[in-house]
Design a protein around this motif. Structure first.
Motif, PDB file in Angstrom:
ATOM      1  N   GLY A  42       0.805  -1.137  -0.133  1.00 53.37           N
ATOM      2  CA  GLY A  42       0.128   0.045  -0.033  1.00 53.37           C
ATOM      3  C   GLY A  42       0.924   1.382   0.126  1.00 53.37           C
ATOM      4  O   GLY A  42       0.202   2.284  -0.566  1.00 53.37           O
ATOM      5  N   GLN A  43       1.933   1.213   0.462  1.00 53.97           N
ATOM      6  CA  GLN A  43       2.817   2.276   0.649  1.00 53.97           C
ATOM      7  C   GLN A  43       4.414   1.751   0.518  1.00 53.97           C
ATOM      8  O   GLN A  43       5.052   1.458   1.465  1.00 53.97           O
ATOM      9  CB  GLN A  43       2.882   2.998   2.211  1.00 53.97           C
ATOM     10  CG  GLN A  43       3.610   4.237   2.461  1.00 53.97           C
ATOM     11  CD  GLN A  43       3.118   5.547   1.536  1.00 53.97           C
ATOM     12  OE1 GLN A  43       1.789   5.843   1.523  1.00 53.97           O
ATOM     13  NE2 GLN A  43       3.898   6.061   0.932  1.00 53.97           N
ATOM     14  N   ASN A 320      -2.351   5.167  17.591  1.00 58.47           N
ATOM     15  CA  ASN A 320      -1.342   4.553  16.574  1.00 58.47           C
ATOM     16  C   ASN A 320      -0.801   3.185  17.237  1.00 58.47           C
ATOM     17  O   ASN A 320       0.186   2.634  16.536  1.00 58.47           O
ATOM     18  CB  ASN A 320      -0.335   5.626  16.623  1.00 58.47           C
ATOM     19  CG  ASN A 320       0.488   5.644  17.983  1.00 58.47           C
ATOM     20  OD1 ASN A 320      -0.127   5.473  19.106  1.00 58.47           O
ATOM     21  ND2 ASN A 320       1.759   6.081  18.005  1.00 58.47           N
ATOM     22  N   ASP A 344      -6.501  -6.139   5.783  1.00 59.53           N
ATOM     23  CA  ASP A 344      -7.490  -5.303   6.375  1.00 59.53           C
ATOM     24  C   ASP A 344      -6.657  -4.443   7.498  1.00 59.53           C
ATOM     25  O   ASP A 344      -7.040  -3.073   7.621  1.00 59.53           O
ATOM     26  CB  ASP A 344      -8.464  -6.173   7.132  1.00 59.53           C
ATOM     27  CG  ASP A 344      -9.383  -6.965   6.041  1.00 59.53           C
ATOM     28  OD1 ASP A 344      -9.445  -6.641   4.850  1.00 59.53           O
ATOM     29  OD2 ASP A 344      -9.943  -7.853   6.580  1.00 59.53           O
ATOM     30  N   LYS A 347      -4.486  -1.809   6.084  1.00 60.11           N
ATOM     31  CA  LYS A 347      -5.175  -0.870   5.350  1.00 60.11           C
ATOM     32  C   LYS A 347      -5.520   0.335   6.493  1.00 60.11           C
ATOM     33  O   LYS A 347      -5.490   1.430   6.164  1.00 60.11           O
ATOM     34  CB  LYS A 347      -6.686  -1.284   4.836  1.00 60.11           C
ATOM     35  CG  LYS A 347      -7.592  -0.251   4.081  1.00 60.11           C
ATOM     36  CD  LYS A 347      -8.606  -1.044   3.497  1.00 60.11           C
ATOM     37  CE  LYS A 347      -9.456   0.143   2.740  1.00 60.11           C
ATOM     38  NZ  LYS A 347     -10.742  -0.603   2.287  1.00 60.11           N
ATOM     39  N   GLY A 348      -5.839  -0.016   7.910  1.00 58.29           N
ATOM     40  CA  GLY A 348      -6.405   0.717   8.682  1.00 58.29           C
ATOM     41  C   GLY A 348      -4.821   1.520   9.138  1.00 58.29           C
ATOM     42  O   GLY A 348      -5.111   2.570   9.408  1.00 58.29           O
ATOM     43  N   LEU A 350      -2.463   2.136   7.112  1.00 59.66           N
ATOM     44  CA  LEU A 350      -2.037   3.503   6.203  1.00 59.66           C
ATOM     45  C   LEU A 350      -3.075   4.611   6.201  1.00 59.66           C
ATOM     46  O   LEU A 350      -2.622   5.655   6.118  1.00 59.66           O
ATOM     47  CB  LEU A 350      -2.299   2.753   4.810  1.00 59.66           C
ATOM     48  CG  LEU A 350      -0.732   1.781   4.868  1.00 59.66           C
ATOM     49  CD1 LEU A 350      -1.168   0.769   3.295  1.00 59.66           C
ATOM     50  CD2 LEU A 350       0.510   2.305   4.721  1.00 59.66           C
ATOM     51  N   GLU A 351      -4.371   4.209   6.466  1.00 60.56           N
ATOM     52  CA  GLU A 351      -5.444   5.251   6.707  1.00 60.56           C
ATOM     53  C   GLU A 351      -4.978   6.182   7.651  1.00 60.56           C
ATOM     54  O   GLU A 351      -5.238   7.531   7.483  1.00 60.56           O
ATOM     55  CB  GLU A 351      -6.898   4.804   6.601  1.00 60.56           C
ATOM     56  CG  GLU A 351      -7.378   3.942   5.285  1.00 60.56           C
ATOM     57  CD  GLU A 351      -8.632   3.303   5.696  1.00 60.56           C
ATOM     58  OE1 GLU A 351      -9.204   2.941   4.686  1.00 60.56           O
ATOM     59  OE2 GLU A 351      -9.134   3.170   6.696  1.00 60.56           O
ATOM     60  N   PHE A 352      -4.549   5.604   8.905  1.00 57.72           N
ATOM     61  CA  PHE A 352      -4.482   6.422   9.917  1.00 57.72           C
ATOM     62  C   PHE A 352      -2.887   7.362   9.607  1.00 57.72           C
ATOM     63  O   PHE A 352      -3.188   8.523   9.831  1.00 57.72           O
ATOM     64  CB  PHE A 352      -4.041   5.394  11.187  1.00 57.72           C
ATOM     65  CG  PHE A 352      -3.235   6.249  12.147  1.00 57.72           C
ATOM     66  CD1 PHE A 352      -3.787   7.261  13.115  1.00 57.72           C
ATOM     67  CD2 PHE A 352      -1.894   6.131  12.581  1.00 57.72           C
ATOM     68  CE1 PHE A 352      -3.352   7.393  14.219  1.00 57.72           C
ATOM     69  CE2 PHE A 352      -1.085   6.892  13.514  1.00 57.72           C
ATOM     70  CZ  PHE A 352      -1.819   7.826  14.344  1.00 57.72           C
ATOM     71  N   ARG A 354      -1.733   8.255   6.815  1.00 60.16           N
ATOM     72  CA  ARG A 354      -2.013   9.209   5.762  1.00 60.16           C
ATOM     73  C   ARG A 354      -2.998  10.560   6.115  1.00 60.16           C
ATOM     74  O   ARG A 354      -3.155  11.551   5.574  1.00 60.16           O
ATOM     75  CB  ARG A 354      -2.624   8.682   4.407  1.00 60.16           C
ATOM     76  CG  ARG A 354      -1.531   7.850   3.812  1.00 60.16           C
ATOM     77  CD  ARG A 354      -2.513   7.031   2.975  1.00 60.16           C
ATOM     78  NE  ARG A 354      -1.531   6.040   2.000  1.00 60.16           N
ATOM     79  CZ  ARG A 354      -1.789   5.014   1.499  1.00 60.16           C
ATOM     80  NH1 ARG A 354      -3.079   4.373   1.436  1.00 60.16           N
ATOM     81  NH2 ARG A 354      -0.800   4.134   0.953  1.00 60.16           N
ATOM     82  N   GLY A 355      -3.627  10.248   7.565  1.00 56.53           N
ATOM     83  CA  GLY A 355      -4.244  11.418   8.003  1.00 56.53           C
ATOM     84  C   GLY A 355      -3.617  12.094   9.032  1.00 56.53           C
ATOM     85  O   GLY A 355      -4.131  12.989   9.719  1.00 56.53           O
ATOM     86  N   GLN A 356      -2.514  11.701   9.278  1.00 50.39           N
ATOM     87  CA  GLN A 356      -1.721  12.411  10.410  1.00 50.39           C
ATOM     88  C   GLN A 356      -0.438  13.594   9.765  1.00 50.39           C
ATOM     89  O   GLN A 356      -0.036  13.395   8.815  1.00 50.39           O
ATOM     90  CB  GLN A 356      -0.656  11.381  11.141  1.00 50.39           C
ATOM     91  CG  GLN A 356      -1.483  10.357  11.785  1.00 50.39           C
ATOM     92  CD  GLN A 356      -2.529  10.847  12.862  1.00 50.39           C
ATOM     93  OE1 GLN A 356      -2.291  11.557  13.540  1.00 50.39           O
ATOM     94  NE2 GLN A 356      -3.704  10.702  12.639  1.00 50.39           N
TER      95      GLN A 356
END
Length: 435
Positions: A42-43, A320, A344, A347-348, A350-352, A354-356
């Motif tokens: 994913g990254q 985190n 899964d 994914k959680g 990476l979403e965290f 990218r929102g930081q």
């Protein structure tokens, strides 16, 4: 020759907006490795350090999958490619909570993933004599997989024979694994990495009679049909399900008879005349009580966090900190399930991330001075791997080291440990028994 500490991973971080994203994974078993794989997918420029308290990676792949199932263990080759990537580090022989604190990881990494597995066999939860001979299936399989921390290895009396008649409680894949391992001859372990010394200690000869008791109805058993079929097809094994031969009437005498009985709910486990008596009641009719005597009872009813895992990570809650595998679900699933759950969880994560706000974290570099001198890098693990393969007897794929001292010596490149005598083919007669 450099020490494991000198060869500990120290690769430069990739950058995201000038600041590398750093993730620590605690636990190098399949869930931790799958999570790291999914994070990199994913990254691709994320930097990951995978910590493990053992000097070796792959957790249950190495010590939990039955040693005669090398096809399933081959997933470790996929994980090796993960650790071969720049920015992914194996940090072995480091216990988070003892050698380095969880707080130190949180200071140096943007996110921490707990993939610590479930380290203890679930207790039976019935009336049980404390001195009745009852062992956990996980403990037994770890012993046969050469886990240096296997509890059965460190008993005061060491590993002991299970006897000729065994009761296994539970009808999942782990119980099928145990029945298969205990009913096989030496020749059936060709190309495996079974711990031959441990196997000879607990089953000098294949166990004569194995009773598998399940509380559910046959259709509700949690084992895969292929596992039962594999057990039934072992030459010399006769498998009966509720009194009916699974593959028809046997045409030859049995080396091992396996009797599966469903709808038997354990009530008590008592010691009786040097043996163990398992009392059950019929599911749906408590008036129907049955007694079964054996030399050893093996529980295969699931796993729980070890006391150390609960003390270190049980109450940890932070935005985190993420959990995957056993710590997230309370159960150890198969590899396919763990792969999906890890994807899964990643994914959680990476979403965290990218929102930081992309704050700077030093990752593994920031911990360099806090790691023990005996830290094992992936390169050091490869030396262990090579040494174990070279010391295998001709009909085994490897012979694992069984102590941490041996593992660390091999990690440092000591050649003195490569050749350790094990049974040779000449010492095995044509029936597969060790002379």
């Amino acid at each position: 020759m450099r020490t494991p500490a000198e060869t500990a991973p120290n690769r430069p971080a990739a950058a995201v907006n000038g600041l590398p994203l750093q993730v620590a994974v605690i636990g190098a078993g399949p869930s931790g490795c799958y999570a790291a794989q999914a994070l990199r997918k994913g990254q691709p420029d994320i930097e990951i350090a995978v910590f493990d308290a053992l000097p070796t990676p792959f957790g249950l792949v190495r010590y939990g999958i039955a040693p005669d199932h090398q096809g399933a263990k081959a997933v470790s080759r996929q994980f090796e490619r993960l650790f071969g990537q720049p920015g992914v580090a194996f940090v072995g022989n480091v216990s988070v909570g003892t050698d380095v604190s969880l707080e130190a990881l949180l200071e140096n990494f943007h996110a921490v993933v707990l993939a610590t597995g479930l380290g203890t066999d679930r207790r039976l939860g019935v009336d049980q004599d404390p001195d009745a001979r009852v062992i956990g299936a996980g403990d037994l399989i770890r012993l046969l997989n050469s886990d240096p921390d296997a509890r059965l290895r460190h008993r005061h009396a060491g590993p002991e024979s299970l006897g000729s008649e065994v009761v296994i409680l539970g009808t999942g894949n782990v119980s099928a694994d145990v029945a298969r391992l205990l009913s096989k001859s030496d020749l059936d372990f060709i190309a495996s990495d079974v711990d031959d010394d441990a196997l000879r200690a607990v089953a000098p000869n294949p166990v004569r009679t194995i009773h598998i008791l399940g509380r559910c109805e046959p259709h509700a058993a949690k084992w895969d049909a292929s596992m039962v079929k594999e057990l039934a097809e072992i030459v010399g094994v006769h498998l009966n399900v509720d009194g009916v031969p699974l593959l028809g009437e046997p045409t030859a005498s049995a080396r091992t008879t396996v009797n599966v009985r469903f709808q038997h709910v354990p009530v008590s486990v008592r010691r009786l005349d040097g043996r163990v008596r398992v009392t059950t009641r019929r599911a749906g009719d408590s008036a129907l009580v049955d007694h079964l005597d054996a030399d050893t009872v093996i529980t295969a009813i699931g796993f729980d966090p070890s006391p150390a895992q609960s003390a270190q990570f049980g109450g940890v809650e932070a935005s985190n900190v993420f959990r995957v595998g056993g710590p997230a679900t309370g159960r150890l699933g198969n590899l396919a399930e763990n792969r999906k759950l890890a994807a899964d969880a990643a994914k959680g994560v990476l979403e965290f991330l990218r929102g930081q706000e992309p704050l700077h974290r030093t990752g593994l570099v920031g911990l360099r001075d806090r790691l023990p001198a005996s830290v094992v890098s992936f390169e050091a693990w490869q030396r262990i791997d090579g040494a174990e393969v070279r010391r295998a007897r001709p009909d085994r794929c490897r012979t694992k080291f069984t102590t941490r001292d041996e593992l660390l010596a091999a990690a440092a490149g000591s050649g003195a440990l490569v050749s350790i005598p094990t049974a040779t083919p000449e010492a095995i007669d044509t029936t597969g028994e060790v002379k």
